[in-house]
Design a protein around this motif. Structure first.
Motif, PDB file in Angstrom:
ATOM      1  N   ARG A 198       0.914  -1.080   0.089  1.00 47.28           N
ATOM      2  CA  ARG A 198      -0.144  -0.115   0.114  1.00 47.28           C
ATOM      3  C   ARG A 198       0.860   1.369  -0.044  1.00 47.28           C
ATOM      4  N   GLY A 199       2.057   1.123  -0.023  1.00 43.10           N
ATOM      5  CA  GLY A 199       2.817   2.546  -0.256  1.00 43.10           C
ATOM      6  C   GLY A 199       3.653   2.753   0.965  1.00 43.10           C
ATOM      7  N   VAL A 200       4.641   3.400   0.933  1.00 44.99           N
ATOM      8  CA  VAL A 200       5.244   3.863   2.149  1.00 44.99           C
ATOM      9  C   VAL A 200       4.473   4.792   3.090  1.00 44.99           C
ATOM     10  N   VAL A 201       3.973   5.838   2.749  1.00 44.72           N
ATOM     11  CA  VAL A 201       3.092   6.908   3.512  1.00 44.72           C
ATOM     12  C   VAL A 201       2.269   6.123   4.115  1.00 44.72           C
ATOM     13  N   GLY A 234       1.583   4.879  13.384  1.00 42.16           N
ATOM     14  CA  GLY A 234       1.915   6.411  14.027  1.00 42.16           C
ATOM     15  C   GLY A 234       3.141   7.234  13.480  1.00 42.16           C
ATOM     16  N   VAL A 235       3.462   6.682  12.290  1.00 42.49           N
ATOM     17  CA  VAL A 235       4.476   7.497  11.668  1.00 42.49           C
ATOM     18  C   VAL A 235       4.353   8.394  10.511  1.00 42.49           C
ATOM     19  N   ALA A 236       4.145   9.738  10.855  1.00 45.15           N
ATOM     20  CA  ALA A 236       3.742  10.568   9.595  1.00 45.15           C
ATOM     21  C   ALA A 236       4.814  11.023   8.760  1.00 45.15           C
ATOM     22  N   VAL A 237       4.613  10.714   7.653  1.00 48.37           N
ATOM     23  CA  VAL A 237       5.749  10.985   6.782  1.00 48.37           C
ATOM     24  C   VAL A 237       5.274  12.523   5.789  1.00 48.37           C
ATOM     25  N   SER A 238       6.132  13.338   5.863  1.00 50.27           N
ATOM     26  CA  SER A 238       5.730  14.764   5.773  1.00 50.27           C
ATOM     27  C   SER A 238       6.080  15.072   4.166  1.00 50.27           C
ATOM     28  N   HIS A 239       7.214  14.406   3.615  1.00 53.18           N
ATOM     29  CA  HIS A 239       7.477  14.879   2.173  1.00 53.18           C
ATOM     30  C   HIS A 239       8.684  13.784   1.973  1.00 53.18           C
ATOM     31  N   ALA A 240       9.068  13.899   0.689  1.00 55.56           N
ATOM     32  CA  ALA A 240       9.891  13.024   0.121  1.00 55.56           C
ATOM     33  C   ALA A 240      11.146  13.984  -0.888  1.00 55.56           C
ATOM     34  N   ASP A 246       9.544  14.462  11.906  1.00 52.94           N
ATOM     35  CA  ASP A 246      10.405  14.926  12.606  1.00 52.94           C
ATOM     36  C   ASP A 246      11.815  15.118  11.969  1.00 52.94           C
ATOM     37  N   GLY A 247      11.816  14.678  10.557  1.00 53.61           N
ATOM     38  CA  GLY A 247      13.098  14.818   9.974  1.00 53.61           C
ATOM     39  C   GLY A 247      13.881  13.657   9.559  1.00 53.61           C
ATOM     40  N   ARG A 248      13.129  12.438  10.225  1.00 54.87           N
ATOM     41  CA  ARG A 248      14.035  11.215  10.164  1.00 54.87           C
ATOM     42  C   ARG A 248      13.707  10.499   8.854  1.00 54.87           C
ATOM     43  N   PRO A 249      14.672  10.085   8.018  1.00 56.43           N
ATOM     44  CA  PRO A 249      14.351   9.176   7.098  1.00 56.43           C
ATOM     45  C   PRO A 249      13.632   7.928   7.208  1.00 56.43           C
ATOM     46  N   ALA A 250      12.527   7.693   6.548  1.00 53.09           N
ATOM     47  CA  ALA A 250      11.695   6.546   6.822  1.00 53.09           C
ATOM     48  C   ALA A 250      11.920   5.403   5.687  1.00 53.09           C
ATOM     49  N   GLU A 251      12.387   5.758   4.669  1.00 55.23           N
ATOM     50  CA  GLU A 251      12.888   4.859   3.725  1.00 55.23           C
ATOM     51  C   GLU A 251      13.719   5.691   2.370  1.00 55.23           C
ATOM     52  N   THR A 252      14.518   4.825   1.872  1.00 52.43           N
ATOM     53  CA  THR A 252      14.964   5.219   0.700  1.00 52.43           C
ATOM     54  C   THR A 252      15.260   4.107  -0.341  1.00 52.43           C
ATOM     55  N   ALA A 253      15.115   4.695  -1.551  1.00 54.34           N
ATOM     56  CA  ALA A 253      15.167   3.795  -2.891  1.00 54.34           C
ATOM     57  C   ALA A 253      15.868   4.258  -3.907  1.00 54.34           C
ATOM     58  N   ASP A 254      16.422   3.373  -4.735  1.00 52.06           N
ATOM     59  CA  ASP A 254      16.718   3.589  -5.876  1.00 52.06           C
ATOM     60  C   ASP A 254      15.840   3.116  -7.100  1.00 52.06           C
TER      61      ASP A 254
END
Length: 250
Positions: free
Chosen positions: A173-176, A183-189, A225-233
């Motif tokens: 269903r996607g990272v966000v 309870g982890v809010a993803v704010s931006h990519a 809070d600025g913490r990376p939640a996922e990174t991808a190539d």
């Protein structure tokens, strides 16, 4: 031939003959030896010229058969926008549905994979810290259009129902959306696209020629809070896909 590298001059001449209708889609080109004699160049020059046109989607190579004029193939439009992240469900499947195509993918996940140095730097964790690594091959109507290698910090999702991106009730269903469940809010990519040539492995998976042009996108999702939640190539073949960025104006 014009005063430029011989393989580029040869590719221009081959491209012109296709444009003029001398060869139509599906036609087999003369042998490299014959073309080399005609243009007074070596077979390696013709090979490089054909590889360039294959990378551009004008020609296609068929193992044991030769080189053919490729059938026209409409480019798949890949829209990168905020709306694709908030509509629910798989962003890729939604993208493809908007184009009238069936979006699907194959995947493989591994938990507790030590993070390589470059991935650790992108995730803001120590080198060797545990991650969940997932590889994807995305398909549109059964044809490969995108590859992705995703990494998530294990200490963010470990022990939760969303630890595996494709497992459990929220798989796929996607990272966000998955992060919101815990309870982890993803704010931006942040996305960094750059052109390069496909590796041999990427070319095989994408059904392209080794060295074909691709767009490589380094994407990282960040928590509020600025913490990376996922990174991808993310790797997208340039010959068959076009990438469009939609920028919201607040």
């Amino acid at each position: 031939m014009p005063d430029q590298p011989p393989y580029l001059a040869a590719s221009d001449l081959l491209r012109q003959r296709i444009s003029d209708g001398e060869w139509s889609p599906g036609d087999r080109l003369p042998s490299r030896a014959r073309l080399g004699e005609e243009y007074e160049v070596g077979e390696n020059v013709i090979r490089r010229a054909q590889e360039l046109l294959i990378a551009q989607g004008l020609l296609e190579g068929r193992a044991g058969s030769g080189t053919y004029v490729a059938e026209p193939r409409a480019k798949v439009r890949m829209v990168r926008s905020r709306s694709r992240e908030v509509r629910g469900g798989s962003p890729f499947r939604g993208d493809m549905a908007g184009l009238g195509k069936a979006g699907s993918w194959e995947h493989h996940s591994e938990a507790k994979v030590p993070a390589p140095a470059d991935i650790a730097a992108r995730l803001g964790i120590d080198e060797g810290a545990l991650t969940v690594h997932t590889t994807y091959e995305f398909l549109a109507d059964g044809k490969p259009v995108q590859l992705s290698s995703s990494w998530e910090p294990y200490d963010l999702t470990g022990g939760t129902i969303v630890v595996l991106p494709e497992g459990g009730p929220h798989g796929g269903r996607g990272v966000v959306e998955r992060m919101a469940v815990i309870g982890v809010a993803v704010s931006h990519a942040v996305e960094q696209p750059e052109p390069r040539q496909a590796t041999a492995e990427e070319a095989t998976l994408l059904g392209a020629q080794t060295g074909a042009l691709v767009t490589h996108i380094r994407r990282t999702y960040f928590c509020a809070d600025g913490r990376p939640a996922e990174t991808a190539d993310i790797v997208i073949p340039a010959a068959h896909c076009e990438i469009v960025y939609e920028i919201p104006i607040e």
